[in-house]
Design an enzyme around this catalytic site. Sequence first.
Site, mmCIF file in Angstrom:
data_model
loop_
_atom_site.group_PDB
_atom_site.id
_atom_site.type_symbol
_atom_site.label_atom_id
_atom_site.label_comp_id
_atom_site.label_asym_id
_atom_site.label_seq_id
_atom_site.Cartn_x
_atom_site.Cartn_y
_atom_site.Cartn_z
ATOM 1 N N ASN A 39 -3.612 0.960 2.133
ATOM 2 C CA ASN A 39 -2.178 1.241 2.056
ATOM 3 C C ASN A 39 -1.505 0.236 1.125
ATOM 4 O O ASN A 39 -1.869 -0.937 1.080
ATOM 5 C CB ASN A 39 -1.512 1.287 3.436
ATOM 6 C CG ASN A 39 -1.692 0.052 4.284
ATOM 7 O OD1 ASN A 39 -2.676 -0.670 4.155
ATOM 8 N ND2 ASN A 39 -0.759 -0.200 5.179
ATOM 9 N N GLU A 67 2.255 -0.859 0.248
ATOM 10 C CA GLU A 67 3.657 -0.702 0.650
ATOM 11 C C GLU A 67 4.625 -1.109 -0.461
ATOM 12 O O GLU A 67 4.217 -1.673 -1.485
ATOM 13 C CB GLU A 67 3.903 -1.514 1.929
ATOM 14 C CG GLU A 67 3.080 -0.977 3.095
ATOM 15 C CD GLU A 67 3.347 -1.684 4.414
ATOM 16 O OE1 GLU A 67 4.019 -2.738 4.426
ATOM 17 O OE2 GLU A 67 2.878 -1.157 5.444
ATOM 18 N N CYS A 81 -0.106 5.625 1.835
ATOM 19 C CA CYS A 81 -1.127 5.369 2.849
ATOM 20 C C CYS A 81 -2.511 5.185 2.210
ATOM 21 O O CYS A 81 -2.760 5.663 1.095
ATOM 22 C CB CYS A 81 -1.220 6.547 3.806
ATOM 23 S SG CYS A 81 0.210 6.779 4.862
ATOM 24 N N GLU A 93 -5.327 6.622 2.997
ATOM 25 C CA GLU A 93 -6.061 7.884 2.807
ATOM 26 C C GLU A 93 -5.711 8.520 1.472
ATOM 27 O O GLU A 93 -6.572 8.989 0.734
ATOM 28 C CB GLU A 93 -5.728 8.874 3.938
ATOM 29 C CG GLU A 93 -6.169 8.425 5.318
ATOM 30 C CD GLU A 93 -5.112 7.624 6.065
ATOM 31 O OE1 GLU A 93 -4.357 6.872 5.415
ATOM 32 O OE2 GLU A 93 -5.045 7.747 7.289
ATOM 33 N N CYS A 102 -1.644 10.192 9.188
ATOM 34 C CA CYS A 102 -0.281 10.705 9.347
ATOM 35 C C CYS A 102 -0.215 12.152 8.839
ATOM 36 O O CYS A 102 -1.152 12.652 8.201
ATOM 37 C CB CYS A 102 0.717 9.827 8.594
ATOM 38 S SG CYS A 102 0.697 10.065 6.805
ATOM 39 N N CYS A 129 -0.794 12.694 5.075
ATOM 40 C CA CYS A 129 -2.207 12.519 4.684
ATOM 41 C C CYS A 129 -3.051 13.699 5.151
ATOM 42 O O CYS A 129 -3.949 14.146 4.441
ATOM 43 C CB CYS A 129 -2.758 11.204 5.229
ATOM 44 S SG CYS A 129 -2.087 9.774 4.359
HETATM 45 N N1 THU Z 1 -0.653 4.054 7.213
HETATM 46 C C1 THU Z 1 -1.770 4.449 6.530
HETATM 47 O O1 THU Z 1 -2.130 3.861 5.493
HETATM 48 N N2 THU Z 1 -2.479 5.483 7.017
HETATM 49 C C2 THU Z 1 -2.197 6.151 8.173
HETATM 50 O O2 THU Z 1 -2.889 7.078 8.520
HETATM 51 C C3 THU Z 1 -1.051 5.739 8.995
HETATM 52 C C4 THU Z 1 -0.182 4.703 8.417
HETATM 53 C C5 THU Z 1 0.104 2.911 6.705
HETATM 54 C C6 THU Z 1 1.462 3.241 6.145
HETATM 55 C C7 THU Z 1 2.168 1.907 6.288
HETATM 56 O O3 THU Z 1 1.850 1.117 5.163
HETATM 57 C C8 THU Z 1 1.523 1.279 7.511
HETATM 58 O O4 THU Z 1 0.323 1.987 7.748
HETATM 59 C C9 THU Z 1 2.376 1.334 8.757
HETATM 60 O O5 THU Z 1 2.832 2.614 8.986
#
Ligand code: THU
Length: 159
Positions: free
Chosen positions: A61, A63, A72, A74, A111, A114
Amino acid sequence: MKTIRISADIIECEKSELSAEDLELVKSSENFLPHAYAPYSKFSVSAAVKLDNGIIINGTNQENAASPSGTCAERTAIFYANSMYPENKIVAMAISAFFDGSIIKNPITPCGSCRQVILETEKRYKSPIKIILSSRNKCLIINSVTDILPLDFDSSFFD
Ligand code: THU
């Protein structure tokens, strides 16, 4: 009027019960957890995708202060894999996460956005993607994203 029942078989197992191939993918995702850029949530996520030529691509991920601009793990991994190897389908992906000083106790699930991207990838390559969600000890194995995205929206509606 009738009721449509939606169900799916999802395997729950100990990490020690994974096949050598699945464990390799899980370990690969765990190895890349430090590459996550998660200064806001402090929740690091890593995805390792395996292509049909055996190559493993990693994504984490990433941000952003303007949160919708981040992405994310994925989607980072899938878009990178499909950009680098458009001819090779993804056969499996492993997802792991790190929070509060250690690998999380229970597996996280992708999520909604994704799941939709994984679905598009399955449809594009006409092949299911095995999803291995891993945590400290416990894993969930999902045979296709359609099992966790019922009544999905895909391009068939354009026909
Ligand atoms: N996140 C992911 O990378 N993948 C997921 O399946 C769920 C959430 C990340 C997004 C954000 O950077 C952090 O987790 C918190 O939500």
